[in-house]
Write a protein that holds these residues in place. Structure first.
Motif, PDB file in Angstrom:
ATOM      1  N   MET A  12      13.425   8.992   8.673  1.00  0.00           N
ATOM      2  CA  MET A  12      13.755   9.598   9.874  1.00  0.00           C
ATOM      3  C   MET A  12      12.644   9.003  10.917  1.00  0.00           C
ATOM      4  N   GLY A  13      13.435   8.507  12.134  1.00  0.00           N
ATOM      5  CA  GLY A  13      12.607   8.011  13.362  1.00  0.00           C
ATOM      6  C   GLY A  13      12.352   6.764  13.075  1.00  0.00           C
ATOM      7  N   VAL A  14      12.759   5.775  12.016  1.00  0.00           N
ATOM      8  CA  VAL A  14      12.874   4.391  12.038  1.00  0.00           C
ATOM      9  C   VAL A  14      13.689   3.826  12.977  1.00  0.00           C
ATOM     10  N   GLU A  15      13.419   2.783  13.606  1.00  0.00           N
ATOM     11  CA  GLU A  15      14.293   2.346  14.735  1.00  0.00           C
ATOM     12  C   GLU A  15      15.401   1.598  14.045  1.00  0.00           C
ATOM     13  N   PHE A  16      16.384   2.184  13.498  1.00  0.00           N
ATOM     14  CA  PHE A  16      17.475   1.037  12.594  1.00  0.00           C
ATOM     15  C   PHE A  16      17.877   0.104  13.482  1.00  0.00           C
TER      16      PHE A  16
ATOM     17  N   ALA B  20       9.921  -4.374  14.162  1.00  0.00           N
ATOM     18  CA  ALA B  20       9.505  -3.189  13.626  1.00  0.00           C
ATOM     19  C   ALA B  20       9.423  -3.000  12.127  1.00  0.00           C
ATOM     20  N   LEU B  21       9.681  -3.996  11.276  1.00  0.00           N
ATOM     21  CA  LEU B  21       9.758  -3.970   9.887  1.00  0.00           C
ATOM     22  C   LEU B  21       8.548  -4.349   9.278  1.00  0.00           C
TER      23      LEU B  21
ATOM     24  N   SER C  66       4.313   0.364  10.647  1.00  0.00           N
ATOM     25  CA  SER C  66       3.991   1.022  11.648  1.00  0.00           C
ATOM     26  C   SER C  66       3.338   2.535  11.587  1.00  0.00           C
ATOM     27  N   GLY C  67       4.261   3.333  12.119  1.00  0.00           N
ATOM     28  CA  GLY C  67       3.717   4.857  11.937  1.00  0.00           C
ATOM     29  C   GLY C  67       4.321   5.511  10.346  1.00  0.00           C
ATOM     30  N   HIS C  68       4.687   4.819   9.451  1.00  0.00           N
ATOM     31  CA  HIS C  68       5.146   5.280   8.146  1.00  0.00           C
ATOM     32  C   HIS C  68       4.249   4.793   6.995  1.00  0.00           C
ATOM     33  N   GLY C  69       3.217   4.537   7.408  1.00  0.00           N
ATOM     34  CA  GLY C  69       2.265   3.867   6.230  1.00  0.00           C
ATOM     35  C   GLY C  69       1.855   4.701   5.285  1.00  0.00           C
ATOM     36  N   VAL C  70       1.764   6.158   5.554  1.00  0.00           N
ATOM     37  CA  VAL C  70       1.309   7.261   4.501  1.00  0.00           C
ATOM     38  C   VAL C  70       2.265   6.909   3.181  1.00  0.00           C
ATOM     39  N   GLY C  71       3.444   7.001   3.345  1.00  0.00           N
ATOM     40  CA  GLY C  71       4.171   6.678   2.405  1.00  0.00           C
ATOM     41  C   GLY C  71       4.399   5.303   1.875  1.00  0.00           C
ATOM     42  N   THR C  72       4.870   4.475   2.935  1.00  0.00           N
ATOM     43  CA  THR C  72       5.199   3.009   2.671  1.00  0.00           C
ATOM     44  C   THR C  72       3.836   2.279   2.184  1.00  0.00           C
ATOM     45  N   GLN C  73       2.885   2.255   2.777  1.00  0.00           N
ATOM     46  CA  GLN C  73       1.667   1.363   2.213  1.00  0.00           C
ATOM     47  C   GLN C  73       1.326   1.860   0.835  1.00  0.00           C
ATOM     48  N   SER C  74       1.294   3.279   0.686  1.00  0.00           N
ATOM     49  CA  SER C  74       1.075   3.562  -0.566  1.00  0.00           C
ATOM     50  C   SER C  74       1.968   2.797  -1.701  1.00  0.00           C
TER      51      SER C  74
END
Ligand SMILES: Cc1cc2nc3c(=O)[nH]c(=O)nc-3n(C[C@H](O)[C@H](O)[C@H](O)COP(=O)(O)OP(=O)(O)OC[C@H]3O[C@@H](n4cnc5c(N)ncnc54)[C@H](O)[C@@H]3O)c2cc1C
Length: 455
Positions: A91-95, A365-366, A385-393
């Motif tokens: 959600m909020g990813v700039e598709f 933005a990828l 970017s602003g989704h690293g809590v999930g993705t960088q883990s």
């Protein structure tokens, strides 16, 4: 300078008394690990001890590898210890930024990567018994003005085509949930909020317990390429057949990804704890994390310590991809303005802390995850970017598998040509121009919100 702007800046500079150099969640650990002195070797050297670095180290250790982590300050010093704690999926990813570049099928894989980040962290919190006040309330992207509906719905529709599962919440449903009235309608997605300081320190604790050799206060200064990579630090060297650069926004300063990502400064303010009466005035029983569909989003959430955290809204870029650790008075002023606008019953509430940190952003933005060097044995991860809590883990798991010889489909889905960044001073001009444009459009919406409230 307009009166509003002047007021914002004045508020911001008053706030810098509350500035925290290391963010609002973490303290320098009591068991700070000693600097690397002398020559050491391992199977893998991980540089950077944020979500990405610690997650990679833990996953590699579970595969039986001997892992060294080099961290210039202490684990959690970077964005991982400073963020807003939204465990957010797609959600909020700039598709629309990347759909045309990568095509439908790959875009679906990328969306899956974002969503899997949430599931991965939820699973790891259980497996590693990390207590970090995770509230799986779901996250809401909520509009503050009717004019934001088109953008919100368009993003939901595009996301749905790519497998992003969200649900529209009308005003009745937001009111039934007790979401503060400034938020008119929105979309809901799986996820929640956590204390990122407790999360990253939990990863650090498990890493130390499971035998990861962590050197803190140890900056990587340079490295040599080849079948064995040798990392040079101020008082020692570390060698291994693989190196993972989990240095995110700081990576360009090491000479890598300088032409792929730009560091952006993101800021946060946190109020003093709300009184029982103030909490009651808000309602908001489920404490869902809220973000707005502004061009530069605002995020608003309650914390387990009953403070209100407001982040983003105004991003910054320092010439030459630098990452100065200093206050951003204008950003804090803008965040106070957002706090006043969205929560009028709290107007005047004291600010406990404000801080800034750095994320990295590619022009599409990828995520920027890959391998380099003649032996392809230098792996890196940035972007998200602003989704690293999930993705960088999650990237930690994917990179560990990759070192073990398996390319997971989610890692393959990220493979694409990242557009090249502009050289300076063009990059500075382009980013400043884009940020000013976004701020201008957001200010226009906010003026209309204020106009509607006062009229
Ligand atoms: C204010 C703010 C709010 C945010 N909110 C959210 C949110 O709500 N949800 C979300 O998903 N994401 C959010 N983010 C983004 C998220 O925090 C990042 O994407 C994520 O933490 C990146 O993790 P990382 O491990 O890749 O990088 P980092 O946490 O930045 O870690 C990199 C580490 O490398 C170390 N390092 C750098 N150079 C060297 C060197 N030469 N030698 C040794 N060590 C080095 C640094 O000290 C640092 O500890 C936010 C970010 C900020 C700043």
């Amino acid at each position: 300078m307009t009166a509003t702007r002047l007021a914002e800046e004045t508020k911001g500079s008053r706030l810098t008394e509350r500035f925290r150099l290391i963010g609002g969640w973490v303290e320098k650990p009591d068991d700070l690990q000693p600097e690397l002195v002398g020559d050491v070797s391992a199977d893998v050297i991980v540089v950077g001890a944020g979500f990405a670095g610690l997650s990679t180290a833990l996953e590699l250790t579970a595969l039986g590898a001997k892992v060294i982590v080099l961290e210039q300050e202490f684990a959690g010093f970077g964005a991982s210890g400073r963020n807003a704690g939204y465990l957010a999926g797609s959600m909020g990813v700039e598709f629309e930024f990347f759909l045309k570049r990568v095509g439908h099928e790959q875009a679906k894989g990328i969306v899956k990567f974002y969503d899997e980040g949430v599931t991965y962290v939820e699973r790891r919190l259980r497996e590693l018994a990390i207590e970090c006040d995770y509230n799986p309330s779901g996250l809401i992207r909520a509009a503050v003005h009717p004019s934001q509906e088109k953008r919100l719905r368009h993003s939901m529709e595009l996301g749905a085509e790519l497998g992003s599962v969200t649900r529209f919440l009308d005003s009745a449903e937001l009111r039934a949930r007790g979401i503060p009235p400034a938020f008119l309608f929105g979309c809901l997605q799986h996820g929640g909020t956590l204390d990122p300081g407790k999360y990253v320190m939990g990863l650090r604790r498990v890493a130390l317990k499971t035998g990861v050799k962590l050197y803190e206060q140890t900056a990587l200064l340079s490295y040599s390429e080849g079948p064995t990579i040798t990392c040079k630090t101020a008082r020692g060297t570390a060698s291994a057949p693989f190196m993972v650069l989990a240095t995110n926004a700081y990576t360009p300063q090491l000479g890598l990804l300088r032409d792929k990502v730009a560091p952006l400064r993101v800021s946060a303010i946190e109020t003093e704890p709300l009184s029982k009466a103030q909490l009651a005035s808000l309602g908001w029983a489920g404490r869902e994390g809220v973000v707005t569909p502004h061009w530069t989003m605002e995020s608003h959430r309650l914390t387990a310590r009953d403070t209100l955290l407001v982040t983003t809204k105004q991003l910054g870029y320092a010439y030459g991809s630098q990452t100065p650790n200093q206050p951003d008075a204008a950003a804090y002023g803008a965040l106070v303005q957002a706090l006043d606008d969205r929560f009028p019953t709290l107007r005047g509430i004291a600010i406990r802390a404000c801080w800034s940190g750095y994320i990295s952003l590619a022009y599409d933005a990828l995520p920027v995850v890959g391998a380099t060097g003649p032996q392809q044995n230098i792996l890196y991860t940035a972007g998200c970017s602003g989704h690293g809590v999930g993705t960088q883990s999650l990237v930690g798991y994917l990179l560990a598998e990759r070192i073990g010889g398996i390319e997971h489909p989610l890692l393959a889905a990220l493979r694409h040509k990242t557009p090249s960044t502009l050289p300076e001073p063009l990059q500075w001009c382009a980013i400043k121009g884009a940020l000013m444009g976004a701020n201008g459009m957001d200010r226009f919406v906010n003026r209309r919100v204020r106009g509607a409230a006062s009229g």
